[in-house]
Scaffold this motif. Structure first.
Motif, PDB file in Angstrom:
ATOM      1  N   VAL A 180       0.818  -1.087  -0.078  1.00 40.63           N
ATOM      2  CA  VAL A 180       0.051  -0.205   0.024  1.00 40.63           C
ATOM      3  C   VAL A 180       0.954   1.429  -0.115  1.00 40.63           C
ATOM      4  CG1 VAL A 180      -1.553   1.374   1.277  1.00 40.63           C
ATOM      5  CG2 VAL A 180      -1.947  -1.275   1.031  1.00 40.63           C
ATOM      6  N   PHE A 181       1.846   1.282   0.559  1.00 41.44           N
ATOM      7  CA  PHE A 181       2.851   2.457   0.965  1.00 41.44           C
ATOM      8  C   PHE A 181       3.426   2.725  -0.496  1.00 41.44           C
ATOM      9  CE2 PHE A 181       6.514   4.773   1.950  1.00 41.44           C
ATOM     10  CZ  PHE A 181       6.022   5.686   2.900  1.00 41.44           C
ATOM     11  N   MET A 182       3.935   1.524  -1.069  1.00 40.89           N
ATOM     12  CA  MET A 182       4.280   1.941  -2.728  1.00 40.89           C
ATOM     13  C   MET A 182       3.461   2.048  -3.577  1.00 40.89           C
ATOM     14  SD  MET A 182       7.732   1.580  -1.894  1.00 40.89           S
ATOM     15  CE  MET A 182       8.553   0.944  -0.857  1.00 40.89           C
ATOM     16  N   ALA A 183       2.431   1.966  -3.351  1.00 41.63           N
ATOM     17  CA  ALA A 183       1.256   2.023  -4.415  1.00 41.63           C
ATOM     18  C   ALA A 183       0.812   3.460  -4.352  1.00 41.63           C
ATOM     19  CB  ALA A 183       0.087   1.273  -4.222  1.00 41.63           C
ATOM     20  N   VAL A 184       0.626   3.874  -2.858  1.00 45.38           N
ATOM     21  CA  VAL A 184       0.294   5.370  -2.621  1.00 45.38           C
ATOM     22  C   VAL A 184       1.293   6.281  -3.104  1.00 45.38           C
ATOM     23  CG1 VAL A 184      -0.396   7.072  -0.956  1.00 45.38           C
ATOM     24  CG2 VAL A 184      -1.596   4.798  -1.075  1.00 45.38           C
ATOM     25  N   TYR A 185       2.428   5.844  -2.971  1.00 46.43           N
ATOM     26  CA  TYR A 185       3.742   6.793  -3.344  1.00 46.43           C
ATOM     27  C   TYR A 185       3.686   7.008  -4.923  1.00 46.43           C
ATOM     28  CZ  TYR A 185       8.470   8.593  -3.597  1.00 46.43           C
ATOM     29  OH  TYR A 185       9.748   9.367  -3.762  1.00 46.43           O
ATOM     30  N   ALA A 186       3.381   5.866  -5.716  1.00 42.86           N
ATOM     31  CA  ALA A 186       3.400   6.089  -6.979  1.00 42.86           C
ATOM     32  C   ALA A 186       2.134   6.756  -7.720  1.00 42.86           C
ATOM     33  CB  ALA A 186       3.479   4.612  -7.574  1.00 42.86           C
ATOM     34  N   VAL A 187       1.226   7.063  -6.757  1.00 42.94           N
ATOM     35  CA  VAL A 187       0.044   7.605  -7.270  1.00 42.94           C
ATOM     36  C   VAL A 187       0.327   9.200  -7.831  1.00 42.94           C
ATOM     37  CG1 VAL A 187      -2.361   8.548  -6.628  1.00 42.94           C
ATOM     38  CG2 VAL A 187      -1.738   6.266  -6.071  1.00 42.94           C
ATOM     39  N   GLY A 188       0.842   9.858  -7.176  1.00 45.80           N
ATOM     40  CA  GLY A 188       1.119  11.353  -7.522  1.00 45.80           C
ATOM     41  C   GLY A 188       1.827  12.119  -6.224  1.00 45.80           C
ATOM     42  N   ASP A 232      -3.978  12.342   0.383  1.00 44.82           N
ATOM     43  CA  ASP A 232      -3.745  12.560   1.798  1.00 44.82           C
ATOM     44  C   ASP A 232      -3.189  10.997   2.165  1.00 44.82           C
ATOM     45  OD1 ASP A 232      -2.926  13.331   4.468  1.00 44.82           O
ATOM     46  OD2 ASP A 232      -5.252  13.931   4.859  1.00 44.82           O
ATOM     47  N   ARG A 233      -1.615  10.919   1.812  1.00 42.60           N
ATOM     48  CA  ARG A 233      -1.261   9.562   2.064  1.00 42.60           C
ATOM     49  C   ARG A 233      -1.311   8.948   3.216  1.00 42.60           C
ATOM     50  NH1 ARG A 233       4.606  10.539  -1.157  1.00 42.60           N
ATOM     51  NH2 ARG A 233       3.740  10.924  -3.177  1.00 42.60           N
ATOM     52  N   PRO A 234      -0.994   9.535   4.470  1.00 44.91           N
ATOM     53  CA  PRO A 234      -1.088   9.042   5.646  1.00 44.91           C
ATOM     54  C   PRO A 234      -2.531   8.595   6.055  1.00 44.91           C
ATOM     55  CG  PRO A 234       0.341  10.941   5.811  1.00 44.91           C
ATOM     56  CD  PRO A 234      -0.256  10.963   4.492  1.00 44.91           C
ATOM     57  N   VAL A 235      -3.547   9.159   5.600  1.00 41.55           N
ATOM     58  CA  VAL A 235      -4.793   8.667   5.813  1.00 41.55           C
ATOM     59  C   VAL A 235      -5.279   7.397   5.305  1.00 41.55           C
ATOM     60  CG1 VAL A 235      -7.172   9.384   5.927  1.00 41.55           C
ATOM     61  CG2 VAL A 235      -5.674  10.987   6.675  1.00 41.55           C
ATOM     62  N   VAL A 236      -4.782   7.463   4.008  1.00 39.99           N
ATOM     63  CA  VAL A 236      -5.090   6.201   2.874  1.00 39.99           C
ATOM     64  C   VAL A 236      -4.497   5.009   3.555  1.00 39.99           C
ATOM     65  CG1 VAL A 236      -4.895   5.366   0.632  1.00 39.99           C
ATOM     66  CG2 VAL A 236      -5.440   7.807   0.991  1.00 39.99           C
ATOM     67  N   VAL A 237      -3.199   5.087   3.817  1.00 43.94           N
ATOM     68  CA  VAL A 237      -2.325   3.901   4.376  1.00 43.94           C
ATOM     69  C   VAL A 237      -2.813   3.738   5.593  1.00 43.94           C
ATOM     70  CG1 VAL A 237      -0.057   3.207   5.067  1.00 43.94           C
ATOM     71  CG2 VAL A 237      -0.344   4.647   3.008  1.00 43.94           C
ATOM     72  N   ALA A 238      -3.228   4.390   6.736  1.00 41.76           N
ATOM     73  CA  ALA A 238      -3.709   4.098   7.817  1.00 41.76           C
ATOM     74  C   ALA A 238      -4.928   3.429   7.897  1.00 41.76           C
ATOM     75  CB  ALA A 238      -3.817   5.474   8.683  1.00 41.76           C
ATOM     76  N   TYR A 239      -5.804   3.834   6.785  1.00 46.03           N
ATOM     77  CA  TYR A 239      -7.157   3.400   6.643  1.00 46.03           C
ATOM     78  C   TYR A 239      -6.940   1.863   6.159  1.00 46.03           C
ATOM     79  CZ  TYR A 239     -11.853   2.859   4.710  1.00 46.03           C
ATOM     80  OH  TYR A 239     -13.120   2.349   4.563  1.00 46.03           O
ATOM     81  N   VAL A 240      -6.178   1.655   5.115  1.00 47.45           N
ATOM     82  CA  VAL A 240      -6.000   0.399   4.682  1.00 47.45           C
ATOM     83  C   VAL A 240      -5.467  -0.766   5.659  1.00 47.45           C
ATOM     84  CG1 VAL A 240      -4.724  -1.159   2.822  1.00 47.45           C
ATOM     85  CG2 VAL A 240      -5.883   1.122   2.207  1.00 47.45           C
ATOM     86  N   MET A 241      -4.419  -0.245   6.484  1.00 50.98           N
ATOM     87  CA  MET A 241      -3.910  -0.940   7.636  1.00 50.98           C
ATOM     88  C   MET A 241      -5.191  -1.507   8.483  1.00 50.98           C
ATOM     89  SD  MET A 241      -0.762  -1.507   6.872  1.00 50.98           S
ATOM     90  CE  MET A 241      -0.301  -2.248   8.536  1.00 50.98           C
TER      91      MET A 241
END
Length: 324
Positions: free
Chosen positions: A23-31, A285-294
């Motif tokens: 998830v971290f790598m995927a969100v990093y690659a989005v934009g 908002d990367r931290p929220v997306v990653v935290a949500y998926v976790m």
């Protein structure tokens, strides 16, 4: 059983670790979130200061390592947009989503299982065939269209129920709950029905199929030959034997609804986690997306563990030691 639970917890930890990396790598690659966070009038110095403050100037592997180190201490990052811990932001929205899903799953059990029993017992009668045929609608209708039709019928035409919002809440130990107020129940009914319709159809068909198969088994015929009442055969011999797959599906759907009730929450403006996720994706908002998926992954693995333990309770023939 203790060894089994410990082994499942270790497996759950490895799953969470793998999901965090993907998830971290995927969100990093989005934009690049800086393009949305910094105004067009900001100077280069302000822009660089923002990048450094958010830690976006570090290599991606170092950002992931920093995230992982903080995650072991319960810190899943700070929201770029809101400026508060991401987990705190999600937890604030969790009671609203949990209440919505709880009512939806309650409706699924109260309506889906009894209708499935009727459809299975009278599968060769018009009543059973009508129930099985009608359940197809639950799978076929798009979720957002169902929601719009419910709003049009019950909020606009009949004006029985409100179309949006959560209603009045009461605070219990600092947590707002709407299910303890009449206004809260009026607000939750339409989105809960919208969430439950598909699951009612699923549980109905699953229960009916199980009943049709179980009532032809030898142990049911033997019970009838002994003169046991039909009610006892249904509750003790048929229903108990078909509950394992039904409980499995309900458990999985419970986690799915908590994680992905985004469409219903958006249609009914329900202030839950799903709407927060959609807003966070729009704003990168990367931290929220990653935290949500976790958090969602953690809920899924815990629900799976509880469902596996329920197997042994519902059917003593299931031995957890065998799964080791």
């Amino acid at each position: 059983m203790i060894v089994y639970i410990l082994r499942r917890l270790v497996q759950s930890f490895l799953v969470l670790l793998a999901v965090s990396l993907v998830v971290f790598m995927a969100v990093y690659a989005v934009g690049d979130p800086i393009e949305l966070l910094v105004s067009a009038e900001a100077s280069d110095a302000d822009r660089e200061a923002m990048i450094k403050r958010l830690g976006l100037d570090l290599p991606v592997w170092l950002q992931y390592w920093s995230f992982l180190s903080r995650a072991f201490h319960g810190d899943l990052g700070t929201s770029f947009v809101h400026g508060i811990p991401a987990i705190e932001l999600i937890v604030q929205r969790f009671p609203a989503t949990f209440e919505l899903v709880l009512v939806a799953i309650g409706l699924t059990c109260l309506i889906g299982i009894p209708l499935g029993l009727v459809a299975g017992l009278f599968n060769d009668k018009p009543l059973g065939r009508s129930l099985m045929g009608g359940s197809v609608l639950g799978f076929s209708l798009p979720n957002f269209w169902q929601g719009m039709m419910l709003i049009l019928m019950f909020a606009v035409w009949l004006q029985w129920l409100p179309s949006s919002g959560r209603g009045d809440t009461v605070s219990i130990f600092g947590v707002p709950f709407s299910l303890f107020t009449a206004d809260g129940w009026r607000h939750v009914m339409l989105p809960a029905i919208n969430l439950a319709l598909g699951n009612i159809a699923l549980v109905l068909r699953l229960t009916a199929t199980g009943v049709m198969e179980a009532k032809t088994q030898e142990y049911v015929k033997f019970a009838r030959a002994k003169g046991i009442s039909e009610r006892r055969i249904l509750t003790r011999h048929i229903l108990r034997n078909i509950l394992i797959p039904v409980v499995t599906v309900i458990g999985m759907e419970f986690g799915t609804l908590i994680a992905y009730s985004t469409i219903t929450e958006t249609v009914f403006a329900w202030p839950g986690m799903g709407k927060l996720l959609i807003d966070s994706i729009y704003k990168l908002d990367r931290p929220v997306v990653v935290a949500y998926v976790m958090l969602v992954t953690f809920i899924f693995v815990m629900i799976n563990l509880v469902v596996d333990l329920l197997y042994a309770v519902l059917d003593p023939r299931v031995q957890l030691q065998e799964a080791q």
